[in-house]
Design a protein around this motif. Structure first.
Motif, PDB file in Angstrom:
ATOM      1  N   ILE A  66     -12.922  -5.364   0.911  1.00  0.00           N
ATOM      2  CA  ILE A  66     -12.055  -6.354   0.277  1.00  0.00           C
ATOM      3  C   ILE A  66     -11.831  -7.542   1.204  1.00  0.00           C
ATOM      4  N   TYR A  67     -11.242  -8.581   0.649  1.00  0.00           N
ATOM      5  CA  TYR A  67     -10.795  -9.763   1.392  1.00  0.00           C
ATOM      6  C   TYR A  67      -9.538 -10.266   0.689  1.00  0.00           C
ATOM      7  N   GLY A  68      -8.813 -11.170   1.323  1.00  0.00           N
ATOM      8  CA  GLY A  68      -7.724 -11.875   0.660  1.00  0.00           C
ATOM      9  C   GLY A  68      -6.446 -11.089   0.474  1.00  0.00           C
ATOM     10  N   PHE A  69      -6.134 -10.147   1.362  1.00  0.00           N
ATOM     11  CA  PHE A  69      -4.906  -9.364   1.265  1.00  0.00           C
ATOM     12  C   PHE A  69      -3.682 -10.263   1.416  1.00  0.00           C
ATOM     13  N   ASP A  70      -2.729 -10.144   0.497  1.00  0.00           N
ATOM     14  CA  ASP A  70      -1.444 -10.836   0.588  1.00  0.00           C
ATOM     15  C   ASP A  70      -0.485  -9.915   1.317  1.00  0.00           C
ATOM     16  N   ALA A  71      -0.328 -10.145   2.618  1.00  0.00           N
ATOM     17  CA  ALA A  71       0.427  -9.215   3.454  1.00  0.00           C
ATOM     18  C   ALA A  71       1.905  -9.163   3.083  1.00  0.00           C
ATOM     19  N   GLU A  72       2.507 -10.313   2.773  1.00  0.00           N
ATOM     20  CA  GLU A  72       3.936 -10.335   2.477  1.00  0.00           C
ATOM     21  C   GLU A  72       4.260  -9.600   1.180  1.00  0.00           C
ATOM     22  N   LYS A  73       3.359  -9.654   0.228  1.00  0.00           N
ATOM     23  CA  LYS A  73       3.587  -8.979  -1.053  1.00  0.00           C
ATOM     24  C   LYS A  73       2.899  -7.615  -1.125  1.00  0.00           C
ATOM     25  N   GLY A  74       2.030  -7.334  -0.142  1.00  0.00           N
ATOM     26  CA  GLY A  74       1.300  -6.071  -0.160  1.00  0.00           C
ATOM     27  C   GLY A  74       0.363  -5.965  -1.344  1.00  0.00           C
ATOM     28  N   MET A  75      -0.331  -7.072  -1.661  1.00  0.00           N
ATOM     29  CA  MET A  75      -1.119  -7.137  -2.885  1.00  0.00           C
ATOM     30  C   MET A  75      -2.593  -7.459  -2.617  1.00  0.00           C
ATOM     31  N   TYR A  76      -3.441  -6.907  -3.480  1.00  0.00           N
ATOM     32  CA  TYR A  76      -4.864  -7.200  -3.503  1.00  0.00           C
ATOM     33  C   TYR A  76      -5.218  -7.709  -4.899  1.00  0.00           C
ATOM     34  N   TYR A  77      -5.765  -8.909  -4.958  1.00  0.00           N
ATOM     35  CA  TYR A  77      -6.249  -9.476  -6.227  1.00  0.00           C
ATOM     36  C   TYR A  77      -5.177  -9.478  -7.320  1.00  0.00           C
ATOM     37  N   GLY A  78      -3.926  -9.715  -6.905  1.00  0.00           N
ATOM     38  CA  GLY A  78      -2.834  -9.791  -7.861  1.00  0.00           C
ATOM     39  C   GLY A  78      -2.203  -8.461  -8.213  1.00  0.00           C
ATOM     40  N   THR A  80      -0.433  -4.736  -6.711  1.00  0.00           N
ATOM     41  CA  THR A  80       0.079  -4.048  -5.534  1.00  0.00           C
ATOM     42  C   THR A  80      -1.000  -3.099  -5.025  1.00  0.00           C
ATOM     43  N   ALA A  81      -0.899  -2.742  -3.748  1.00  0.00           N
ATOM     44  CA  ALA A  81      -1.902  -1.848  -3.174  1.00  0.00           C
ATOM     45  C   ALA A  81      -1.985  -0.544  -3.966  1.00  0.00           C
ATOM     46  N   ALA A  82      -0.828  -0.008  -4.373  1.00  0.00           N
ATOM     47  CA  ALA A  82      -0.817   1.245  -5.134  1.00  0.00           C
ATOM     48  C   ALA A  82      -1.499   1.079  -6.486  1.00  0.00           C
ATOM     49  N   ASP A  83      -1.223  -0.033  -7.170  1.00  0.00           N
ATOM     50  CA  ASP A  83      -1.849  -0.269  -8.481  1.00  0.00           C
ATOM     51  C   ASP A  83      -3.353  -0.498  -8.339  1.00  0.00           C
ATOM     52  N   VAL A 117      -0.019  -6.492  11.576  1.00  0.00           N
ATOM     53  CA  VAL A 117      -0.921  -5.345  11.624  1.00  0.00           C
ATOM     54  C   VAL A 117      -0.321  -4.166  10.864  1.00  0.00           C
ATOM     55  N   ASP A 118       0.991  -3.958  11.004  1.00  0.00           N
ATOM     56  CA  ASP A 118       1.653  -2.893  10.247  1.00  0.00           C
ATOM     57  C   ASP A 118       1.493  -3.094   8.741  1.00  0.00           C
ATOM     58  N   GLN A 119       1.587  -4.346   8.294  1.00  0.00           N
ATOM     59  CA  GLN A 119       1.405  -4.634   6.869  1.00  0.00           C
ATOM     60  C   GLN A 119      -0.028  -4.321   6.430  1.00  0.00           C
ATOM     61  N   CYS A 120      -0.983  -4.676   7.276  1.00  0.00           N
ATOM     62  CA  CYS A 120      -2.386  -4.379   6.970  1.00  0.00           C
ATOM     63  C   CYS A 120      -2.620  -2.877   6.927  1.00  0.00           C
ATOM     64  N   ILE A 121      -2.014  -2.151   7.855  1.00  0.00           N
ATOM     65  CA  ILE A 121      -2.157  -0.698   7.898  1.00  0.00           C
ATOM     66  C   ILE A 121      -1.594  -0.075   6.621  1.00  0.00           C
ATOM     67  N   GLN A 122      -0.455  -0.550   6.197  1.00  0.00           N
ATOM     68  CA  GLN A 122       0.148  -0.017   4.971  1.00  0.00           C
ATOM     69  C   GLN A 122      -0.774  -0.228   3.777  1.00  0.00           C
ATOM     70  N   GLY A 123      -1.319  -1.453   3.678  1.00  0.00           N
ATOM     71  CA  GLY A 123      -2.230  -1.735   2.568  1.00  0.00           C
ATOM     72  C   GLY A 123      -3.489  -0.898   2.634  1.00  0.00           C
ATOM     73  N   ALA A 124      -4.122  -0.869   3.809  1.00  0.00           N
ATOM     74  CA  ALA A 124      -5.374  -0.135   3.969  1.00  0.00           C
ATOM     75  C   ALA A 124      -5.173   1.358   3.762  1.00  0.00           C
ATOM     76  N   SER A 129      -8.634   3.327   2.863  1.00  0.00           N
ATOM     77  CA  SER A 129      -9.730   2.689   3.600  1.00  0.00           C
ATOM     78  C   SER A 129      -9.892   3.352   4.960  1.00  0.00           C
ATOM     79  N   ALA A 130     -11.101   3.318   5.460  1.00  0.00           N
ATOM     80  CA  ALA A 130     -11.377   3.862   6.787  1.00  0.00           C
ATOM     81  C   ALA A 130     -11.172   2.813   7.877  1.00  0.00           C
ATOM     82  N   TYR A 131     -11.413   1.518   7.535  1.00  0.00           N
ATOM     83  CA  TYR A 131     -11.405   0.473   8.549  1.00  0.00           C
ATOM     84  C   TYR A 131     -10.614  -0.760   8.124  1.00  0.00           C
ATOM     85  N   ILE A 132      -9.991  -1.355   9.117  1.00  0.00           N
ATOM     86  CA  ILE A 132      -9.433  -2.704   9.051  1.00  0.00           C
ATOM     87  C   ILE A 132     -10.318  -3.569   9.947  1.00  0.00           C
ATOM     88  N   THR A 133     -10.737  -4.730   9.447  1.00  0.00           N
ATOM     89  CA  THR A 133     -11.722  -5.537  10.169  1.00  0.00           C
ATOM     90  C   THR A 133     -11.220  -6.955  10.398  1.00  0.00           C
TER      91      THR A 133
END
Length: 297
Positions: A66-78, A80-83, A117-124, A129-133
């Protein structure tokens, strides 16, 4: 095993070691999923993420970066990470890695970086996901001093990500190989980062475009560290991106040994310069890869 069997088996292994790498892994030893970097089809992901993922699945892609993570909202492509994870699960797809926006934090205070980084970890972690890049730095940041600063930040992030149970990697472009009076950024990254904390994602197009090395030669210098690959072709005239099989990179001879590399995931990618459009690019590259390259992986 008796003595004769042992000697015969050692003879076979010895002969095998003299064969080209492409011959050694003609039959895959690991079932890698066919991967795609979603930045390659960003226009369609913006318009219709679910429809685009369904299309890519029909083309044979199973795993994504993926690309374009919205860290403040915890969202991918509009979503939430869970959705978004639910969407992936419903489609039987996975996201093994993500490109996250670290460039803006190159000179940020450490506590600000750690929060991001904590926000990225939560999303990943939510996406399983196995990796954050770390994918990129801005043009104005590409100095030797900044490569040294970045290497320190890479170690800090790698330690934080590893403690969370995930992997961390650095993705190369071409500017890391630019010569600065006999030095270059990539050598700094390799020498000043901890290989246990910072793995490498090799963009083979950029290695061939900008480096004096081949992918195989880079892997010989850092065996086991190149856990991910980006595979894309180079236009024969413009040297821009192009669909697999349309360009100048002969991956049938260029692909390194995945075992020596430490390969865990690979992604086909085309960042632009489509012959027709991003959908046709994904289609054509999948077709070529399955016909000509998948047998090596």
């Amino acid at each position: 095993m008796n003595r004769r069997t042992f000697i015969e088996s050692m003879g076979i292994l010895g002969a095998a070691s003299l064969l080209p790498i492409s011959c050694l892994h003609m039959q895959p030893t690991t079932n890698y999923k066919l991967g795609y970097q979603l930045f390659s089809i960003r226009d369609e992901m913006t318009k219709d993420p679910i429809g685009t993922l369904k299309l890519l699945k029909k083309l044979g892609y199973q795993d994504f970066e993926i690309y374009g993570f919205d860290a403040e909202k915890g969202m991918y492509y509009g979503y939430t990470a869970a959705d978004f994870k639910m969407i992936l699960d419903d489609l039987g797809l996975t996201v093994s890695s993500g490109h996250y926006g670290f460039s803006g934090f190159l000179n940020a205070p450490e506590d600000i970086l750690i929060r991001f980084v904590d926000q990225c970890i939560q999303g990943a972690d939510t996406l399983n996901s196995a990796y954050i890049t770390w994918p990129w730095i801005a043009p104005e940041q590409r100095t030797l001093d900044n490569f040294k600063i970045m290497s320190k930040k890479l170690n800090i992030i790698g330690e934080q990500v590893k403690a969370a149970g995930l992997g961390f990697a650095y993705h190369n472009h071409g500017y890391e190989f630019d010569d600065h009076n006999g030095q270059n950024g990539y050598d700094i990254i390799l020498s000043e980062t901890d290989a246990a904390l910072v793995k490498l994602q090799m963009d083979m197009y950029w290695v061939m475009h900008s480096s004096k090395y081949t992918p195989k030669e880079l892997i010989q210098k850092q065996p086991g560290r190149y856990v991910m690959w980006h595979i894309k072709d180079m236009d024969t005239k413009t040297r821009d991106y192009t669909e697999l099989g349309n360009g100048s990179i002969d991956y049938t001879t260029l692909l390194p040994d995945p075992i020596a590399s430490g390969l865990e995931y690979y992604y086909i990618e085309q960042g632009g310069n489509f012959a027709q459009n991003s959908i046709q690019s994904a289609t054509d590259s999948a077709t070529y890869f399955k016909e000509h390259l998948q047998k090596y992986l």
